[in-house]
Scaffold this motif. Structure first.
Motif, mmCIF file in Angstrom:
data_model
loop_
_atom_site.group_PDB
_atom_site.id
_atom_site.type_symbol
_atom_site.label_atom_id
_atom_site.label_comp_id
_atom_site.label_asym_id
_atom_site.label_seq_id
_atom_site.Cartn_x
_atom_site.Cartn_y
_atom_site.Cartn_z
ATOM 1 N N ALA A 69 0.830 -1.201 0.000
ATOM 2 C CA ALA A 69 0.000 0.000 0.000
ATOM 3 C C ALA A 69 0.865 1.251 0.000
ATOM 4 O O ALA A 69 1.773 1.389 0.822
ATOM 5 N N CYS A 70 0.587 2.147 -0.942
ATOM 6 C CA CYS A 70 1.210 3.467 -0.991
ATOM 7 C C CYS A 70 0.079 4.474 -0.790
ATOM 8 O O CYS A 70 -0.731 4.694 -1.703
ATOM 9 N N VAL A 71 -0.006 5.043 0.400
ATOM 10 C CA VAL A 71 -1.147 5.857 0.791
ATOM 11 C C VAL A 71 -0.859 7.334 0.514
ATOM 12 O O VAL A 71 0.025 7.929 1.137
ATOM 13 N N GLU A 98 5.764 11.036 -4.450
ATOM 14 C CA GLU A 98 6.966 10.276 -4.803
ATOM 15 C C GLU A 98 8.232 11.019 -4.371
ATOM 16 O O GLU A 98 9.198 10.405 -3.885
ATOM 17 N N LYS A 99 8.238 12.314 -4.539
ATOM 18 C CA LYS A 99 9.408 13.097 -4.150
ATOM 19 C C LYS A 99 9.658 12.990 -2.655
ATOM 20 O O LYS A 99 10.813 12.923 -2.196
ATOM 21 N N LYS A 100 8.596 12.942 -1.876
ATOM 22 C CA LYS A 100 8.704 12.882 -0.427
ATOM 23 C C LYS A 100 8.990 11.467 0.065
ATOM 24 O O LYS A 100 9.623 11.281 1.123
ATOM 25 N N ARG A 156 4.059 4.034 -14.812
ATOM 26 C CA ARG A 156 4.961 3.645 -13.721
ATOM 27 C C ARG A 156 4.866 2.154 -13.414
ATOM 28 O O ARG A 156 5.619 1.646 -12.585
ATOM 29 N N GLY A 157 3.924 1.461 -14.046
ATOM 30 C CA GLY A 157 3.768 0.022 -13.821
ATOM 31 C C GLY A 157 2.780 -0.344 -12.738
ATOM 32 O O GLY A 157 2.655 -1.512 -12.362
ATOM 33 N N PRO A 200 0.160 2.851 7.479
ATOM 34 C CA PRO A 200 1.336 3.687 7.289
ATOM 35 C C PRO A 200 1.419 4.151 5.837
ATOM 36 O O PRO A 200 0.748 3.589 4.956
ATOM 37 N N VAL A 201 2.230 5.152 5.576
ATOM 38 C CA VAL A 201 2.344 5.696 4.219
ATOM 39 C C VAL A 201 2.802 4.618 3.252
ATOM 40 O O VAL A 201 2.303 4.516 2.117
ATOM 41 N N THR A 202 3.749 3.802 3.655
ATOM 42 C CA THR A 202 4.179 2.630 2.884
ATOM 43 C C THR A 202 4.435 1.498 3.872
ATOM 44 O O THR A 202 4.466 1.703 5.076
#
Length: 521
Positions: A69-71, A98-100, A156-157, A200-202
């Motif tokens: 998960a990428c939140v 993505e930058k963060k 990005r896949g 969590p964020v990732t």
């Protein structure tokens, strides 16, 4: 859409079990979209038609239902749009995330979190704020991505998405465009998710466990995330390697996927699929189905409350046959106590864990049976004790009986007067039934710390009505969850795997249908 309905059909007093019939649209509650939901089939001649228009529910590969998960948090923008419009999530929002954090890519599940469902999904009339007032242009809609965002993520896949709004399509005019932008690239996504703020964020493992409808445009589903770093990390690695097996039977009108019962009144409601819309100009550029089915159709879980009485009054009012079976059970195993509990309060972690496969294929073909006394292979305590000498059972294992029965017998229903080999012939004593543990074997497994059982037979208890009742009562009295009607267990043979199942979250039901997956090593 069709009205959602839950209709009780069988009670403890009638059959020693509880059953419900459901009427439910595929896009009810938490749901997922297959590409075919908004992409017309390639030979249709319709705008946006393409090969992914053939990618219906059962054709989506198992690995695509899970990943890391990428939140992406857009809660600050939730109510900033004009009434009747959505805040549009552009590629710039993803790039900033993505930058963060890190680049998104294959094996990720990108989740747009706005807390929209957490805030506005409520009982009516307050529930009108979830969709109705936004459509009437009284309140802002839910944040949702632009078509360009879908294109960027596909580049990005990323193949799997989700959000906690009502739809991946933003209001007022981009809903179809966003759906088609993702669908034509083979993407799937969850809508009406909730509780994304707990992730969590990732780093968490996210999985979509949806009903497996043949030819479906997606379907109702349960979303689950595992946040324990050690477990999640291992599952994420396996999912990136596409090491995921689907263990669920496909539900289809002409397949025997519902319990027919030993007698009238014990049977489950027939599985019926009906097309609601197929890109008609009058209804809109989408495809969707609705279904009528027994709550325990296809691959499903039985909660203890499925088999146990809700209160002493149910026992008192039970029919003579149920009371007779209950006396026999209690003489051998002790008092049967009532139990509550339902699907929405089920402990999800109980139906997840290391798969402990018990190969019972060698028992098939040896059981006695007749039209007077149907029978099937018995999985005895002694058999399990012998198995445990080489492979001990451990607390938390999901013990799964592997017979190959569903793989062999799940076939289209034959034309009358012929009868199906899955249910009809063995229940009539004209063919051997499926392997089933004895009640003593179930009790022994409970003593080993096992709290979830699975089988690729259509039921845990087998074809003998008394034995089946006692097995169900034993498992229920020990607090066990029972996942029935699995398939494709051969995919796990000789492999270490993690089992995952969750039923569709329908209020008041006592377990029910869903999707079983295993992530293997």
């Amino acid at each position: 859409m069709t009205p959602f309905a839950v209709v009780p059909t069988t009670t403890f007093g009638r059959s020693g079990r509880h059953r419900d019939m459901l009427i439910i649209d595929e896009h009810t509650g938490t749901q997922w979209d297959a590409p075919a939901h908004f992409v017309p089939p390639p030979d249709s001649g319709l705008p946006g038609a393409g090969p992914t228009g053939l990618m219906t529910n059962e054709k989506v590969p198992a690995w695509q239902f899970c990943g890391e998960a990428c939140v992406i948090d857009v809660t600050a923008r939730r109510d900033q749009a004009e009434p009747g419009s959505s805040f549009l999530i552009g590629p710039d929002v993803v790039r900033a995330w993505e930058k963060k954090n890190r680049p998104v890519g294959p094996g990720d599940v990108v989740l747009f979190r706005s807390d929209y469902s957490d805030t506005y999904y409520k009982p009516f009339p307050a529930g009108d704020r979830f969709v109705a007032t936004a459509l009437r242009k009284v309140t802002p809609g839910w944040p949702a991505p632009r078509p360009e965002t879908m294109e960027y993520l596909a580049e990005r896949g990323v193949k799997t998405l989700g959000l906690d709004g009502a739809s991946m399509g933003p209001l007022p005019t981009l809903a179809a465009a966003t759906h088609q932008a993702g669908g034509k690239r083979g993407m799937i996504w969850v809508e009406c998710a909730t509780n994304l703020g707990s992730l969590p964020v990732t780093g968490s493992f996210f999985v979509i466990l949806g009903a497996k409808h043949s030819g479906g445009s997606g379907g109702e589903c349960r979303c689950v995330a595992i946040t324990d770093p050690a477990i999640a990390g291992e599952l994420i690695l396996r999912a990136r390697g596409k090491q995921v097996a689907d263990l669920s039977v496909t539900m289809q009108d002409d397949l025997p996927v519902v319990w027919p019962g030993w007698s009238a009144g014990e049977e489950g409601g027939r599985y019926v699929s009906k097309v609601l819309n197929a890109f008609s100009p009058a209804r809109g550029p989408y495809f969707a189905q609705t279904h009528m089915l027994d709550s325990h159709a296809g691959t499903h879980v039985n909660l203890p409350s499925f088999s146990l009485p809700a209160d002493p009054d149910e026992i008192e009012k039970a029919e003579p046959l149920v009371k007779e079976r209950l006396r026999a059970f209690e003489q051998r195993h002790g008092k049967l106590k009532p139990a509550g509990g339902n699907t929405e309060t089920m402990a999800l972690n109980q139906a997840m864990g290391t798969t402990h496969l018990v190969d019972v294929r060698g028992l098939r073909g040896k059981a006695a049976f007749s039209e007077i006394k149907p029978g099937g292979p018995a999985i005895s305590r002694e058999f399990l004790e012998e198995h445990a000498r080489d492979k001990p059972f451990r607390k938390g294992d999901v013990v799964v009986f592997f017979s190959g029965y569903s793989d062999d017998k799940l076939k289209p229903l034959p034309a009358a007067p012929a009868k199906d080999g899955m249910f009809a012939l063995p229940l009539e004593g004209k063919a051997e039934g499926w392997p089933a543990p004895t009640a003593d074997a179930v009790a022994w497994l409970a003593e080993q710390g096992v709290s979830c059982l699975g089988t690729d037979g259509p039921t845990l208890g087998g074809v003998d009505p008394l034995q089946s009742q006692h097995v169900d009562w034993m498992a229920a009295s020990k607090g066990m969850l029972v996942v029935e009607f699995l398939t494709n267990l051969k995919a796990l043979e000789g492999k270490e795997s993690f089992f995952l199942f969750a039923p569709i979250r329908i209020e008041g039901t006592r377990g029910g249908y869903g999707r079983a997956l295993a992530v293997f090593k």
